[in-house]
Design a protein around this motif. Structure first.
Motif, PDB file in Angstrom:
ATOM      1  N   LEU A 102     -10.904 -21.029  35.932  1.00 40.66           N
ATOM      2  CA  LEU A 102      -9.553 -20.495  35.784  1.00 40.66           C
ATOM      3  C   LEU A 102      -9.153 -19.618  36.963  1.00 40.66           C
ATOM      4  N   SER A 103     -10.101 -18.822  37.474  1.00 39.27           N
ATOM      5  CA  SER A 103      -9.762 -17.864  38.529  1.00 39.27           C
ATOM      6  C   SER A 103     -10.122 -18.353  39.928  1.00 39.27           C
ATOM      7  N   GLY A 104     -11.079 -19.263  40.039  1.00 40.47           N
ATOM      8  CA  GLY A 104     -11.537 -19.720  41.347  1.00 40.47           C
ATOM      9  C   GLY A 104     -10.445 -20.323  42.218  1.00 40.47           C
ATOM     10  N   PRO A 105      -9.611 -21.242  41.694  1.00 41.50           N
ATOM     11  CA  PRO A 105      -8.571 -21.833  42.544  1.00 41.50           C
ATOM     12  C   PRO A 105      -7.607 -20.817  43.143  1.00 41.50           C
ATOM     13  N   SER A 106      -7.394 -19.706  42.455  1.00 42.81           N
ATOM     14  CA  SER A 106      -6.493 -18.689  43.000  1.00 42.81           C
ATOM     15  C   SER A 106      -7.044 -18.118  44.300  1.00 42.81           C
ATOM     16  N   VAL A 107      -8.341 -17.888  44.343  1.00 44.74           N
ATOM     17  CA  VAL A 107      -8.958 -17.365  45.564  1.00 44.74           C
ATOM     18  C   VAL A 107      -8.914 -18.411  46.670  1.00 44.74           C
ATOM     19  N   ILE A 108      -9.112 -19.670  46.311  1.00 40.60           N
ATOM     20  CA  ILE A 108      -9.181 -20.742  47.313  1.00 40.60           C
ATOM     21  C   ILE A 108      -7.808 -21.081  47.878  1.00 40.60           C
ATOM     22  N   PHE A 109      -6.802 -21.169  47.001  1.00 42.41           N
ATOM     23  CA  PHE A 109      -5.505 -21.702  47.415  1.00 42.41           C
ATOM     24  C   PHE A 109      -4.419 -20.642  47.603  1.00 42.41           C
ATOM     25  N   LEU A 110      -4.727 -19.367  47.361  1.00 46.19           N
ATOM     26  CA  LEU A 110      -3.690 -18.350  47.393  1.00 46.19           C
ATOM     27  C   LEU A 110      -3.032 -18.238  48.770  1.00 46.19           C
ATOM     28  N   LEU A 111      -3.821 -18.263  49.836  1.00 36.09           N
ATOM     29  CA  LEU A 111      -3.254 -18.151  51.174  1.00 36.09           C
ATOM     30  C   LEU A 111      -2.390 -19.363  51.514  1.00 36.09           C
ATOM     31  N   LEU A 112      -2.840 -20.545  51.116  1.00 39.46           N
ATOM     32  CA  LEU A 112      -2.023 -21.742  51.316  1.00 39.46           C
ATOM     33  C   LEU A 112      -0.736 -21.646  50.504  1.00 39.46           C
ATOM     34  N   TYR A 157      -8.193 -27.798  32.277  1.00 38.76           N
ATOM     35  CA  TYR A 157      -7.052 -26.907  32.068  1.00 38.76           C
ATOM     36  C   TYR A 157      -7.151 -25.689  32.992  1.00 38.76           C
ATOM     37  N   GLY A 158      -8.341 -25.075  33.049  1.00 43.23           N
ATOM     38  CA  GLY A 158      -8.532 -23.892  33.891  1.00 43.23           C
ATOM     39  C   GLY A 158      -8.279 -24.195  35.354  1.00 43.23           C
ATOM     40  N   LEU A 159      -8.795 -25.322  35.853  1.00 47.71           N
ATOM     41  CA  LEU A 159      -8.590 -25.682  37.254  1.00 47.71           C
ATOM     42  C   LEU A 159      -7.112 -25.923  37.563  1.00 47.71           C
ATOM     43  N   THR A 160      -6.415 -26.565  36.626  1.00 49.91           N
ATOM     44  CA  THR A 160      -4.994 -26.871  36.847  1.00 49.91           C
ATOM     45  C   THR A 160      -4.157 -25.602  36.857  1.00 49.91           C
ATOM     46  N   ILE A 161      -4.315 -24.772  35.829  1.00 52.44           N
ATOM     47  CA  ILE A 161      -3.526 -23.541  35.734  1.00 52.44           C
ATOM     48  C   ILE A 161      -3.875 -22.593  36.884  1.00 52.44           C
ATOM     49  N   GLY A 162      -5.148 -22.511  37.236  1.00 51.62           N
ATOM     50  CA  GLY A 162      -5.549 -21.653  38.334  1.00 51.62           C
ATOM     51  C   GLY A 162      -4.929 -22.084  39.653  1.00 51.62           C
ATOM     52  N   THR A 163      -4.860 -23.389  39.891  1.00 52.16           N
ATOM     53  CA  THR A 163      -4.256 -23.897  41.120  1.00 52.16           C
ATOM     54  C   THR A 163      -2.753 -23.642  41.140  1.00 52.16           C
ATOM     55  N   GLN A 421      -2.457  -9.963  47.605  1.00 53.27           N
ATOM     56  CA  GLN A 421      -2.962 -10.358  46.289  1.00 53.27           C
ATOM     57  C   GLN A 421      -4.389 -10.879  46.382  1.00 53.27           C
ATOM     58  N   LEU A 422      -4.737 -11.500  47.512  1.00 55.45           N
ATOM     59  CA  LEU A 422      -6.093 -12.015  47.682  1.00 55.45           C
ATOM     60  C   LEU A 422      -7.105 -10.884  47.672  1.00 55.45           C
ATOM     61  N   GLY A 423      -6.716  -9.715  48.221  1.00 49.80           N
ATOM     62  CA  GLY A 423      -7.612  -8.569  48.158  1.00 49.80           C
ATOM     63  C   GLY A 423      -7.998  -8.240  46.734  1.00 49.80           C
ATOM     64  N   PHE A 424      -7.027  -8.295  45.854  1.00 49.02           N
ATOM     65  CA  PHE A 424      -7.270  -8.030  44.436  1.00 49.02           C
ATOM     66  C   PHE A 424      -8.093  -9.154  43.797  1.00 49.02           C
ATOM     67  N   MET A 425      -7.686 -10.402  44.064  1.00 48.82           N
ATOM     68  CA  MET A 425      -8.350 -11.541  43.442  1.00 48.82           C
ATOM     69  C   MET A 425      -9.793 -11.676  43.912  1.00 48.82           C
ATOM     70  N   ALA A 426     -10.065 -11.375  45.191  1.00 51.10           N
ATOM     71  CA  ALA A 426     -11.423 -11.490  45.707  1.00 51.10           C
ATOM     72  C   ALA A 426     -12.314 -10.359  45.207  1.00 51.10           C
ATOM     73  N   GLY A 427     -11.721  -9.172  44.999  1.00 48.52           N
ATOM     74  CA  GLY A 427     -12.519  -8.042  44.526  1.00 48.52           C
ATOM     75  C   GLY A 427     -12.910  -8.150  43.069  1.00 48.52           C
TER      76      GLY A 427
END
Length: 483
Positions: A102-112, A157-163, A421-427
Motif C-alpha cells: 500500500l505504501s511502497g508505490p508512493s515512495v517509488i512513484f512520488l517524484l514521477l 488493491y494496495g499496489l493500485t491505490i498506492g500508485t 512529501q517524499l521526506g515524510f513518506m521515506a521516513g
C-alpha cells in the motif's frame, strides 16, 4: 434583471439610427454604440468569471473531502479484511507485507508524480485519478459480496491505490495555489495560507468521518447512555467498500468545477526528460534554505512521530490499557480531532507573521507531552496526550505546506511538493521499523524518550541553523507593505 447583450445592442442601434444627421455624426454614434456594447459584454463576462472562480474553491475542498473520507474508510477496512477471522484471518506478517504494498508505490512513484502533475492538465488528471482509485474499491466490494476475497486481491488493491496516490498528492496539493491565485484576481481576500488551512481542515474532518463510519464494519456499536444508548451497525464490509468507491467517484464529479491548471512545457522528452525535471526539482529544494529545512523536518516527523504513531501507540493501547480495535479507533479519532481543532483556529488568521516559529513551537510542545507517557497515567490522560499531539500535527501540516507552497518556484511547484512529501513518506517506514525494534527491547513506556528526544534535537537544529525560526510569511509582508 440584467438584459441580454443582443437586446442592448439592438436598442443602441435603433437610437443611433434616429439621431444620424451626417456621415460624420453617424460614425461617431456607431463608435459610441460599439464601445457601450463592448463595455456591457466585458462587464457580463467579468461577472460570469467571478461566479465560476468563487465556485472553484468549494469544489476543490469537496475533492479533498472525497479522497480523505475514502482514505479514512481504508484505514479501518484494509487491516480489518486481512486480519478478521470471518474474512482472510491472516497474521501480522501478512498485514505488514500488505501495508508495504500500500505504501511502497508512493515512495517509488512520488517524484514521477510531481513531474506528471506539472506537465498534465491538473483538472483532467484529478478526474482520471479519482476514477482509477474508485475501481479497485468497487472490485473489492464485489469480491467480499460474493465471498471470493483473496489475499492476492488485497495486495493488488494496495499496489493500485498506492500508485494512484503517488500521482494524486502532487496534483491535488499544487492546484490549491492556482485556485487561490485566480480567486485573488477577482478581489477575494483568501490568502495562500488560508487556502492551505481550509484544505487541511477538509482533509481532517473527512478522514475522521471515514474512520468513524469504517468502525461500524460488521459490528454493532452501542452509544454511551448519555447519548441515548442506541446502537449503530453492523454495516456489511462490502457496503462500506462500495461507499468508498462511490465517494472517490464523486471526487471526479467535483473536479469538473475546477479551472484548467497551468501546464509546464518541458524541453525534455521521455524518461530522460522526466529524470532531468526531477533533478531540477532537487536542485530547487537544496538551493532554498526554507525548502530544504521543511523537507528535513518532514523526514524527522516520518521517523519519530509517524513511527511512534503507527507502532508505539497501538502497543501502549494494547499492553498498558488492555484495549482492542475500539481503543485504536478512539485513539485515531482523538488524534485527528486535535488536528481539526487547530486547523479551525488557524483558519481565523489569514496572515500569520511567524509561520515557522509557530510550527516549531507546536512541535516542541507535542514532543515534551510525549515524555509524560514514561510514567503511569490513566487512559484519559493518554488520550489527552494524543489530542495534544493532534493539535501540533494540524499546525505542522498547515504551516509547513504554506511555507513550501510560498517558497517554491511556481513552475516547479508540483515537483517541490513531491520531494517535500517524499521526506515524510521515506521516513515513515524507517521510523516504524526502528520504533518496532526499540519497543520490543525497552517496552512501550520507556520508548517515549526516543521520539521526544529525536524531535527536540531536530527542532533545536531548525532554530539555530535554518531560516525557519526568523522567516516572515509573504501574506503578512504584502499586507504590511500596503498598510
Amino acid at each position: 434583471m440584467e438584459e441580454p447583450a443582443e437586446s442592448i445592442a439592438d436598442e443602441i442601434s435603433e437610437e443611433g439610427a434616429d439621431d444620424i444627421t451626417s456621415p460624420v455624426s453617424g460614425v461617431s454614434e456607431a463608435l459610441t454604440a460599439g464601445a457601450s456594447l463592448l463595455s456591457t459584454a466585458t462587464h457580463w463576462r467579468a461577472r460570469r468569471v467571478r461566479r465560476v472562480v468563487k465556485i472553484e474553491l468549494p469544489a476543490y475542498l469537496l475533492v479533498q473531502c472525497s479522497w480523505f473520507m475514502a482514505f479514512g474508510l481504508q484505514m479501518v477496512l484494509f487491516p480489518y479484511l486481512i486480519t478478521d477471522p470471518n474474512h482472510l484471518h491472516r497474521d501480522g506478517l501478512a498485514l505488514g507485507l500488505a501495508n508495504m504494498a500500500l505504501s511502497g508505490p508512493s515512495v517509488i512513484f512520488l517524484l514521477l508524480g510531481g513531474v506528471v502533475a506539472e506537465r498534465a492538465d491538473g483538472k483532467r488528471l484529478l478526474i482520471l485519478l479519482h476514477l482509477m482509485a474508485a475501481a479497485p474499491a468497487l472490485a473489492l466490494a464485489a469480491f467480499v459480496w460474493k465471498g471470493t476475497l483473496t489475499y492476492p486481491a488485497m495486495i493488488a488493491y494496495g499496489l493500485t491505490i498506492g500508485t494512484v496516490g503517488a500521482f494524486m498528492m502532487p496534483a491535488r496539493d499544487s492546484i490549491v495555489n492556482e485556485v487561490v491565485e485566480r480567486r485573488a484576481r477577482v478581489g477575494s481576500g483568501v490568502t495562500l495560507q488560508l487556502g492551505v488551512t481550509l484544505a487541511t481542515m477538509a482533509q481532517f474532518v473527512a478522514q475522521i468521518g471515514g474512520l468513524i463510519i469504517g468502525g461500524y464494519a460488521d459490528k454493532l456499536t452501542k452509544m454511551p447512555d448519555w447519548l441515548g444508548g442506541f446502537g449503530i451497525g453492523p454495516i456489511p464490509a462490502e457496503q462500506l467498500l462500495f461507499i468508498q468507491g462511490a465517494v472517490l467517484a464523486l471526487g471526479a464529479i467535483f473536479a469538473l468545477w475546477l479551472g484548467k491548471g497551468r501546464q509546464l512545457l518541458s524541453s525534455g522528452r521521455g524518461i530522460q526528460g522526466a529524470f532531468a525535471d526531477i533533478a531540477d526539482g532537487f536542485h530547487a529544494v537544496r538551493s532554498d534554505g526554507k525548502l530544504w529545512a521543511m523537507t528535513a523536518l518532514m523526514f524527522g516527523v516520518g521517523i519519530f512521530v509517524i513511527g511512534a504513531f503507527l507502532v508505539v501507540l497501538p502497543i501502549v493501547n494494547r499492553d498498558v490499557y488492555g484495549f482492542g480495535p475500539d481503543g485504536i479507533r478512539d485513539m485515531f479519532v482523538t488524534f485527528w480531532m486535535g488536528a481539526f481543532v487547530s486547523s479551525v483556529v488557524l483558519s481565523i488568521f489569514k496572515r500569520i507573521k511567524r509561520q515557522g516559529r509557530l510550527l516549531l513551537i507546536a512541535q516542541f510542545l507535542a514532543s515534551v507531552s510525549i515524555l509524560l507517557m514514561m510514567w503511569p497515567i490513566p487512559h484519559w490522560g493518554f488520550l489527552t496526550i494524543v489530542f495534544v499531539w493532534g493539535l501540533a500535527a494540524g499546525i505542522s501540516i498547515a504551516m509547513s505546506r504554506s511555507i513550501v507552497q510560498d517558497a517554491a518556484p511556481k513552475e516547479k511547484l508540483a515537483r517541490v511538493l513531491s520531494i517535500y512529501q517524499l521526506g515524510f513518506m521515506a521516513g515513515a517506514p524507517f521510523g516504524a521499523f526502528l520504533m518496532g525494534a526499540l519497543v520490543d527491547l525497552f517496552g512501550p513506556e520507556k520508548i517515549a524518550i526516543v521520539p521526544a528526544g529525536g524531535m527536540i534535537t531536530l527542532i533545536i537544529w531548525m532554530v539555530f541553523f535554518t531560516p525557519v525560526w526568523n522567516m516572515k510569511g509573504s501574506a503578512w509582508l504584502a499586507h504590511s507593505q500596503k498598510a
